[in-house]
Scaffold this motif. Structure first.
Motif, PDB file in Angstrom:
ATOM      1  N   LYS A 180      -4.855  -6.098   9.455  1.00  0.00           N
ATOM      2  CA  LYS A 180      -3.570  -5.457   9.750  1.00  0.00           C
ATOM      3  C   LYS A 180      -2.705  -6.335  10.648  1.00  0.00           C
ATOM      4  O   LYS A 180      -1.484  -6.311  10.556  1.00  0.00           O
ATOM      5  N   ILE A 181      -3.348  -7.112  11.544  1.00  0.00           N
ATOM      6  CA  ILE A 181      -2.554  -7.921  12.468  1.00  0.00           C
ATOM      7  C   ILE A 181      -2.202  -9.262  11.838  1.00  0.00           C
ATOM      8  O   ILE A 181      -1.052  -9.679  11.818  1.00  0.00           O
ATOM      9  N   LYS A 182      -3.240  -9.943  11.280  1.00  0.00           N
ATOM     10  CA  LYS A 182      -3.044 -11.318  10.836  1.00  0.00           C
ATOM     11  C   LYS A 182      -2.490 -11.410   9.416  1.00  0.00           C
ATOM     12  O   LYS A 182      -1.769 -12.343   9.080  1.00  0.00           O
ATOM     13  N   LYS A 183      -2.872 -10.457   8.535  1.00  0.00           N
ATOM     14  CA  LYS A 183      -2.500 -10.619   7.128  1.00  0.00           C
ATOM     15  C   LYS A 183      -1.556  -9.500   6.722  1.00  0.00           C
ATOM     16  O   LYS A 183      -1.823  -8.761   5.768  1.00  0.00           O
ATOM     17  N   LYS A 184      -0.429  -9.383   7.456  1.00  0.00           N
ATOM     18  CA  LYS A 184       0.495  -8.285   7.165  1.00  0.00           C
ATOM     19  C   LYS A 184       1.053  -8.366   5.746  1.00  0.00           C
ATOM     20  O   LYS A 184       1.454  -7.378   5.161  1.00  0.00           O
ATOM     21  N   ASP A 185       1.096  -9.614   5.195  1.00  0.00           N
ATOM     22  CA  ASP A 185       1.794  -9.807   3.916  1.00  0.00           C
ATOM     23  C   ASP A 185       0.948  -9.411   2.705  1.00  0.00           C
ATOM     24  O   ASP A 185       1.448  -9.369   1.604  1.00  0.00           O
ATOM     25  N   LEU A 186      -0.363  -9.124   2.925  1.00  0.00           N
ATOM     26  CA  LEU A 186      -1.199  -8.745   1.777  1.00  0.00           C
ATOM     27  C   LEU A 186      -0.657  -7.455   1.168  1.00  0.00           C
ATOM     28  O   LEU A 186      -0.318  -6.527   1.894  1.00  0.00           O
ATOM     29  N   PRO A 187      -0.578  -7.394  -0.161  1.00  0.00           N
ATOM     30  CA  PRO A 187      -0.058  -6.163  -0.773  1.00  0.00           C
ATOM     31  C   PRO A 187      -1.033  -5.021  -0.527  1.00  0.00           C
ATOM     32  O   PRO A 187      -2.221  -5.139  -0.765  1.00  0.00           O
ATOM     33  N   ARG A 188      -0.528  -3.903  -0.001  1.00  0.00           N
ATOM     34  CA  ARG A 188      -1.368  -2.722   0.165  1.00  0.00           C
ATOM     35  C   ARG A 188      -0.459  -1.546  -0.069  1.00  0.00           C
ATOM     36  O   ARG A 188       0.667  -1.489   0.417  1.00  0.00           O
ATOM     37  N   THR A 242      -7.429  -0.221  -0.836  1.00  0.00           N
ATOM     38  CA  THR A 242      -6.233  -0.677  -1.565  1.00  0.00           C
ATOM     39  C   THR A 242      -5.928  -2.151  -1.271  1.00  0.00           C
ATOM     40  O   THR A 242      -5.271  -2.802  -2.066  1.00  0.00           O
ATOM     41  N   ILE A 243      -6.413  -2.692  -0.137  1.00  0.00           N
ATOM     42  CA  ILE A 243      -6.202  -4.132   0.102  1.00  0.00           C
ATOM     43  C   ILE A 243      -7.211  -4.937  -0.715  1.00  0.00           C
ATOM     44  O   ILE A 243      -6.904  -5.962  -1.297  1.00  0.00           O
ATOM     45  N   ILE A 244      -8.470  -4.465  -0.710  1.00  0.00           N
ATOM     46  CA  ILE A 244      -9.552  -5.183  -1.393  1.00  0.00           C
ATOM     47  C   ILE A 244     -10.046  -4.255  -2.497  1.00  0.00           C
ATOM     48  O   ILE A 244     -10.953  -3.450  -2.279  1.00  0.00           O
ATOM     49  N   PRO A 245      -9.419  -4.322  -3.690  1.00  0.00           N
ATOM     50  CA  PRO A 245      -9.663  -3.266  -4.678  1.00  0.00           C
ATOM     51  C   PRO A 245     -10.961  -3.448  -5.474  1.00  0.00           C
ATOM     52  O   PRO A 245     -10.997  -3.130  -6.645  1.00  0.00           O
TER      53      PRO A 245
END
Length: 468
Positions: free
Chosen positions: A381-389, A72-75
């Motif tokens: 999960k740690i560095k890119k919390k803001d990515l839509p998932r 779902t992060i990298i669709p």
């Protein structure tokens, strides 16, 4: 070139049931008809082997859930390759695709072909072990037949997939019901003192896991077609939970059934468990199991050929593979160059290989890359919390699977170092050596262009813009 980087907007057609049967159908391959004896002989006792089978299911399930979040992060379709490309970068992604196409896919194909062959020749050599040569010739024949079918027609290949899927589910259900009947008749002596004789060494646990996880291989299938699943944020995790719990339950019940019918010694010495089981329970109808197991392996092998083309495409689109591998036949629309290439390598692997070592090398390299993918997820999960998932998995889970993956890669080496693992590791690393001149600096000898043109005419293929 006119390559549309997103490919076509594929219709989202795979619903929940389709997704579940896709995962289940890929996972239930030849493994459950072959691996139980290797797991048992490696770990030494029935009780411990049940624990291994349950843990394998758990690892596959947690791994699948991690992949569901990645999906779902990298669709994009393309599973490991795309995830490594987006997190660890181009060089590592090339190393993956290089080992995948050169070692992993041919090795898993050859492993499945060998188990098909064991079952296909078993009825002709009842009561004794079939000669290696016969088994290998049969395996080679099956690889060639399926390669030809997959080059000729997509529809025929899909048909085989559907039929063999039905056969293998029926076969497993028969084994389970037969086992339940036996248990009710009081055949429980093989379950007493079920832990005596356990080999608790690090290496034997690791190798038993390799053999067990081989049967679960395919838990990440759905991520090869993320772009085709309806509502992936709901259906990816759901399909993983349903399919993998179903498969784990089936596998455990099948193992119980095997042991209700034969002693651990008989199980370990049998060259094809399901056939031995069939002969004991179904008597003169024992050959039915042999046919079912052979068809199941045949279907898995077909699936290996069928789905493997996608990775070649995605990689050739990124310029990581020779263009010829991403081309498709002009009229039949099958990725024939990639198929021919895989077939040749599978046949080469077949010549020296035996089932157990092939599975060990395959698992070794596969888990090495799973570890990289999972580190990528932890990083995201740690560095890119803001990515839509839309689906989140607790951070403990990827950490647990990562620890398991590291254990699986290191255990066999630490406990019982074999030179072969060094070769595999060197081969994976040799990807970098290929990468620097040919891909980074695009040093492409003119001969290759001429060869590509020649092969294009000879094989009647053209660049495929869309994902077949």
């Amino acid at each position: 070139m006119g390559h549309d980087t997103h490919g076509l907007n594929l219709q989202r057609e795979v619903g929940l049931i389709g997704a579940v049967s896709f995962i289940g159908g890929t996972m239930i391959g030849s493994g459950i008809f072959i691996s139980p004896q290797y797991v048992l002989s490696t770990i030494g006792s029935p009780g411990a082997s049940f624990i291994i089978w349950s843990c394998c299911g758990l690892i596959a399930m947690l791994g699948g859930l991690c992949y569901a979040e990645l999906g779902t992060i990298i669709p994009e379709s393309g599973a490991e390759y795309i995830y490594i490309l987006r997190t660890a970068g181009k060089v590592v992604a090339f190393m993956f695709v290089f080992s995948f196409i050169m070692v992993m896919r041919p090795a898993s194909g050859t492993g499945v072909a060998l188990s098909f062959a064991e079952y296909a020749v078993a009825p002709f050599y009842s009561g004794c072990t079939p000669p290696q040569l016969a088994v290998k010739l049969m395996a080679a024949v099956s690889i060639l037949v399926l390669a030809i079918i997959n080059c000729l027609s997509v529809r025929l290949a899909t048909g085989i997939q559907v039929v063999t899927m039905a056969v293998k589910v029926v076969a497993l259900v028969v084994i389970i019901l037969g086992g339940i009947v036996m248990l009710f008749q009081g055949r429980t002596e093989n379950f007493e003192d079920s832990f005596e004789g356990t080999n608790a060494g690090v290496s034997s646990i690791g190798i038993a896991f390799y053999q067990g996880l081989w049967s679960y291989d395919g838990w990440n299938t759905l991520n090869y077609l993320t772009e085709e699943v309806k509502h992936p944020e709901v259906n990816l995790p759901r399909a993983v939970l349903i399919a993998i719990s179903l498969v784990t339950t089936l596998y455990l019940l099948v193992n119980v059934s095997y042991l209700a019918v034969m002693t651990p010694k008989e199980l370990v010495s049998s060259s094809a468990v399901a056939v031995t089981w069939g002969n004991k329970v179904l008597g003169s109808w024992g050959w039915v199991m042999s046919v079912a197991a052979a068809l199941s392996a045949f279907g898995s092998l077909n699936g290996t050929f069928f789905s493997g083309g996608r990775v070649c495409f995605v990689a050739a689109r990124e310029g990581h593979m020779p263009d010829i591998l991403s081309m498709a036949h002009v009229h039949r629309l099958t990725p024939s160059p990639a198929l021919i290439f895989t077939t040749i390598i599978s046949l080469v692997v077949l010549i020296p290989g035996d089932f157990q070592s092939i599975v060990n090398y395959f698992s070794f390299s596969a888990w090495f890359f799973y570890a990289i993918v999972l580190s990528g997820l932890i990083y995201l999960k740690i560095k890119k919390k803001d990515l839509p998932r839309s689906y989140k998995v607790p951070i403990v889970i990827p950490i647990l699977v990562l620890i398991a993956a590291i254990f699986l890669v290191l255990a066999p080496i630490i406990d019982n170092p074999q030179i072969e693992y060094l070769y595999v590791a060197l081969f994976i690393l040799s990807g970098i050596v290929v990468y620097i001149p040919f891909i980074h600096y695009k040093l492409c000898p003119r001969v290759l262009d001429k060869l590509t043109v020649f092969l294009q005419l000879f094989l009647e293929v053209a660049p495929a813009d869309k994902n077949l």
